[in-house]
Design a protein around this motif. Sequence first.
Motif: not given
Length: 270
Positions: A20, A23-24, A38-39, A16, A41-42
Amino acid sequence: MSIIIAVLAEAAFIGLFLITVGHRKRFISHYPELKRFYDYAMLSFFVGALGKSVFLLLDLRSNNLILMTPEQVDLVNSIGNLLALLAAVIFIAGWWSLLTVLMERYELIPVIEFAGKEEQESLKPGLYLCNLPNCYPVIERLLRGRAGLIVSRHPPEVIREHLNIEKTPVLWLTTVRDRNAVSPTRLEFLLQAMVDFMRKTDNPKIIFLDGVEYLILENGFAPVFKFLTTLKDYTTIYNTVVIVPIDAKSLDEKTVNLMYREFERMKPQP
């Protein structure tokens, strides 16, 4: 069996995280306002992977594959729980960031800012290209008696000063995160926002869509042309006039000819 499950769980977290990371750039280019989510979650996947690595040591010890003292077991267990808690907190922070962005959507309310008789009553609903040197006077006339929406490459305060408007909603085409900003690559979102505006009243409406060259630069001509033709179809359903300024000199001849064949052009006023 427990070791296999632990290893698979660790591999899932690492997978995961790597997905991430990979695809960031693409994700943020399409949804810049969701960068913080997004950051977060990463980062939560990364911390979760660290936590699973720590707990993997305990699984190895339980299966007599490594030796650990009771004190070491307690320490490793505490570190693992701390990392798991940290991963959960980071993910919750990211989720809260996502909800904040979604709830801050700029509401487009149809408002007739300038009362009076509609100008150019013969102008039927549709999408019109404006290749005049200055299209602002056209918009100023069309705003009389009509609810308006402005979509522009210029910041809202500049547009409001040019058109002398206060209540008319303004969307800013930009990658900058702002309450009334829309990324130029989010054509579907932009289309939906304009259609939602059209649906809110049956009265005549005017939309000024400035920056089509910028949209073409960011998306390519084919997606923007499809976007404009779809928008044109909605105008006839929801009693709306859309004005699109166009600089023929900044586009190639084939593009200009296609635009001229599909959409009507504004006629200079006497």
